[in-house]
Design an enzyme around this catalytic site. Structure first.
Site, PDB file in Angstrom:
ATOM      1  N   PHE A 170     -16.271  -3.144 -14.522  1.00 15.03           N
ATOM      2  CA  PHE A 170     -15.965  -2.053 -13.602  1.00 15.03           C
ATOM      3  C   PHE A 170     -17.024  -0.966 -13.493  1.00 15.03           C
ATOM      4  O   PHE A 170     -16.784   0.072 -12.875  1.00 15.03           O
ATOM      5  CB  PHE A 170     -14.594  -1.473 -13.925  1.00 15.03           C
ATOM      6  CG  PHE A 170     -13.484  -2.448 -13.599  1.00 15.03           C
ATOM      7  CD1 PHE A 170     -13.529  -3.197 -12.442  1.00 15.03           C
ATOM      8  CD2 PHE A 170     -12.427  -2.630 -14.469  1.00 15.03           C
ATOM      9  CE1 PHE A 170     -12.520  -4.097 -12.127  1.00 15.03           C
ATOM     10  CE2 PHE A 170     -11.420  -3.527 -14.170  1.00 15.03           C
ATOM     11  CZ  PHE A 170     -11.466  -4.271 -12.999  1.00 15.03           C
ATOM     12  N   LEU A 194     -17.374  -0.958  -9.845  1.00 16.68           N
ATOM     13  CA  LEU A 194     -16.297  -0.436  -8.994  1.00 16.68           C
ATOM     14  C   LEU A 194     -16.304   1.082  -9.113  1.00 16.68           C
ATOM     15  O   LEU A 194     -15.910   1.647 -10.144  1.00 16.68           O
ATOM     16  CB  LEU A 194     -14.943  -1.001  -9.429  1.00 16.68           C
ATOM     17  CG  LEU A 194     -13.706  -0.451  -8.708  1.00 16.68           C
ATOM     18  CD1 LEU A 194     -13.814  -0.625  -7.207  1.00 16.68           C
ATOM     19  CD2 LEU A 194     -12.440  -1.111  -9.251  1.00 16.68           C
ATOM     20  N   GLU A 195     -16.761   1.752  -8.074  1.00 14.18           N
ATOM     21  CA  GLU A 195     -16.848   3.202  -8.086  1.00 14.18           C
ATOM     22  C   GLU A 195     -16.163   3.779  -6.852  1.00 14.18           C
ATOM     23  O   GLU A 195     -15.808   3.052  -5.916  1.00 14.18           O
ATOM     24  CB  GLU A 195     -18.311   3.648  -8.135  1.00 14.18           C
ATOM     25  CG  GLU A 195     -18.963   3.431  -9.501  1.00 14.18           C
ATOM     26  CD  GLU A 195     -18.253   4.206 -10.602  1.00 14.18           C
ATOM     27  OE1 GLU A 195     -18.158   5.446 -10.502  1.00 14.18           O
ATOM     28  OE2 GLU A 195     -17.778   3.557 -11.556  1.00 14.18           O
ATOM     29  N   CYS A 255     -21.745   3.175 -18.321  1.00 11.35           N
ATOM     30  CA  CYS A 255     -21.203   1.877 -18.726  1.00 11.35           C
ATOM     31  C   CYS A 255     -20.433   1.976 -20.036  1.00 11.35           C
ATOM     32  O   CYS A 255     -19.515   1.186 -20.283  1.00 11.35           O
ATOM     33  CB  CYS A 255     -22.326   0.865 -18.895  1.00 11.35           C
ATOM     34  SG  CYS A 255     -23.408   0.690 -17.472  1.00 11.35           S
TER      35      CYS A 255
END
Length: 569
Positions: free
Chosen positions: A306, A309-310, A546
């Site tokens: 993810f 995914l922003e 991250c």
């Protein structure tokens, strides 16, 4: 002044069908349309009483009975409030349940009754009366109608929405003591879509996996978080989760809120299923939170982590307001984030996802080259930050070519600034990435997110090819855009940014030209912290974002500002 459901629906221009906010994104079914001439074809009906030639309804409701109802905006009942290990949607109603919505039916004259009809997404909607299931999906059946007599003080119906989000309509007919209809009113019922957080929202809590052995230590980075965030920060023992530090990649946090103060958090659990996989259940599962997985772990790729995914801050583009921003991720056709995950995000409607090409990167995540940071002095209240190769080379050309780069020699093969500048293949690679990848991404973001040139911050960045990665690239200079925004209660916005270490080993951050250039480019109101993520994250092809995850506080009501984005509205 109370707005009736009828006038409210008319004002929104609801058509023949409302589409469910769910996995398939399809129609929620026929929601009580009528061809009654008093309302016109396809409009919501308000009364089935006789109509005189002048078009005036002749059946009037009894004095003192107001037969109009506000819409019901709730949350999916997808948590485990009684902590018995069973999702609440799969149980009968119980004391302490806090995710239902309520609908008050007023008391009626003696002998008068109510006939209720539920339409729309019956599979994901349920109505209870005094602890008994009466409408929707339950007890192994789907119940569409229910007749009852309100109590002397009226009757409160409990409205429950299921795990896949729903749009439905409850049509309430008031019947007199002969069974004739006095008045009918539709009640729109919707559960919250899953809403991803953006960087402008207040920070609630932050997590980092702490490691002190093996391939490196991040204790200094953890100490920086603790110093700024205090009890809003938790360091997770790395040994408990196989030293898997990539916590952003394991879970994505979303939320749903209701008009009666409900909040239902959804933990989107990645199909990457590495050692951190149990963490969500261990730390987050319980009342108020549901953990779900979209996709098949057997099909997982790097794009299903993810960091890929922003979500942007609120924006307006082409005259359309997106009050919760728009999500974006790496995907092109059948490649990229798993189809089940992207289909779910698209079906939520409210954040209108955008696909980007991230296949030029070894890891392939959107957070490697883009972010948003607060800027209260800008017209939009934020700036879009993107990696920029030309500014990096322009900076290097101002430096002494003999300037030592302590960490870059042993780890990247560039002992001095001159070594980077003299590497023609590296320059050609980065110039090509700028022209073929970063520039098109910038143009896509401008087109899809309504950005102007003044909204964009270009941050010096360099990439290198990674062996064994099919020609993919990763950050040569630690990706400073891969940062965390923490907005605190005191109004301060802190950034946790990878320290580029673009300096000699004996030099401090004050001597680092990359830090100086990055800081000079940031809005003045932001407080940057350049943290050491080199060994654990940078050399592992990731950075600070991250390795960090956080919850944020919702700031707007979707039923007040976002209904225009939902299907059928």
């Amino acid at each position: 002044m109370t707005i009736s459901s009828v006038r409210w629906l008319f004002a929104l221009g609801v058509g023949v069908a409302l589409s469910a906010c769910g996995d398939d994104g399809g129609s929620a079914g026929d929601v009580g349309t009528t061809d009654d001439p008093t309302t016109g074809p396809g409009m919501m009906g308000t009364s089935t009483g006789d109509v005189d030639p002048e078009g005036t309804t002749t059946d009037e409701p009894p004095p003192g009975v107001e037969w109009e109802f506000e819409p019901v905006f709730g949350v999916p009942n997808i948590d485990d409030d009684d902590e018995n290990g069973t999702n609440d949607w799969l149980q009968v109603i119980f004391e302490g349940e806090d995710d239902h919505s309520t609908l008050l039916i007023p008391a009626l004259p003696a002998g008068h009754t109510v006939s209720a009809t539920l339409s729309g997404n019956l599979e994901q909607t349920r109505v209870w009366n005094d602890g008994s299931f009466v409408l929707g999906s339950g007890d192994g059946v789907v119940q569409e109608t229910y007749d009852f007599t309100p109590g002397a003080e009226g009757t409160t119906l409990d409205i429950e929405f299921g795990i896949d989000y729903a749009v439905a309509q409850l049509t309430l007919a008031h019947l007199d003591d002969t069974g004739a209809e006095v008045e009918s009113a539709p009640v729109l019922m919707m559960s919250s879509p899953a809403i991803l957080n953006h960087h402008m929202q207040p920070t609630e809590h932050v997590w980092v996996v702490e490691v002190q052995a093996g391939f490196g230590s991040n204790v200094d980075m953890v100490a920086d978080y603790e110093a700024v965030l205090g009890d809003q920060f938790t360091a997770i023992a790395g040994a408990s989760y196989g030293f898997d530090v990539w916590i952003q990649d394991e879970v994505q946090l979303a939320y749903g809120i209701g008009a009666e103060g409900q909040r239902a958090d959804t933990v989107i659990d990645s199909i990457r299923d590495r050692p951190l996989d149990p963490w969500a259940e261990d730390a987050l599962e319980g009342p108020g939170t549901n953990i779900r997985v979209w996709g098949d772990p057997a099909q997982a790729t790097s794009w299903d982590s993810f960091g890929n995914l922003e979500n942007s801050p609120p924006l307006t583009n082409g005259g359309v307001e997106y009050p919760f921003g728009r999500s974006y991720y790496g995907k092109q056709g059948n490649l990229g984030i798993h189809d089940d995950m992207s289909d779910f995000l698209v079906a939520q409607d409210i954040q209108a996802p955008v696909e980007l090409d991230t296949f030029w990167l070894c890891v392939g995540h959107v957070d490697e080259f883009s972010s948003f940071v607060p800027d209260p002095d800008s017209p939009k209240g934020y700036r879009f930050v993107i990696s920029d190769v030309p500014s990096a080379y322009a900076l290097l050309e101002t430096l002494d070519p003999t300037m030592s780069l302590g960490r870059y020699g042993p780890d990247h093969g560039f002992a001095t600034v001159g070594d980077i500048l003299d590497d023609t293949a590296l320059r050609n690679l980065n110039d090509a990435l700028q022209e073929d990848e970063l520039d098109p991404i910038r143009e896509t973001m401008i087109a899809e997110f309504g950005l102007e040139e003044s909204d964009i911050l270009y941050m010096p960045s360099l990439f290198e090819t990674i062996g064994g990665c099919g020609g993919g690239t990763a950050a040569l200079v630690p990706g400073m855009i891969n940062l965390i925004v923490a907005n605190l209660e005191n109004g301060e916005s802190h950034l946790f940014i990878p320290d580029p270490f673009f300096r000699g080993n004996a030099d401090g951050q004050e001597a680092d030209p990359m830090i100086q250039a990055f800081s000079d480019n940031l809005p003045a109101t932001l407080i940057p912290h350049y943290v050491d993520d080199w060994d654990v994250y940078h050399l592992g092809l990731g950075e600070v974002h991250c390795g960090t995850n956080m919850t944020r506080t919702p700031t707007d009501n979707w039923w007040e500002v976002g209904l225009h984005l939902l299907s059928g509205m």
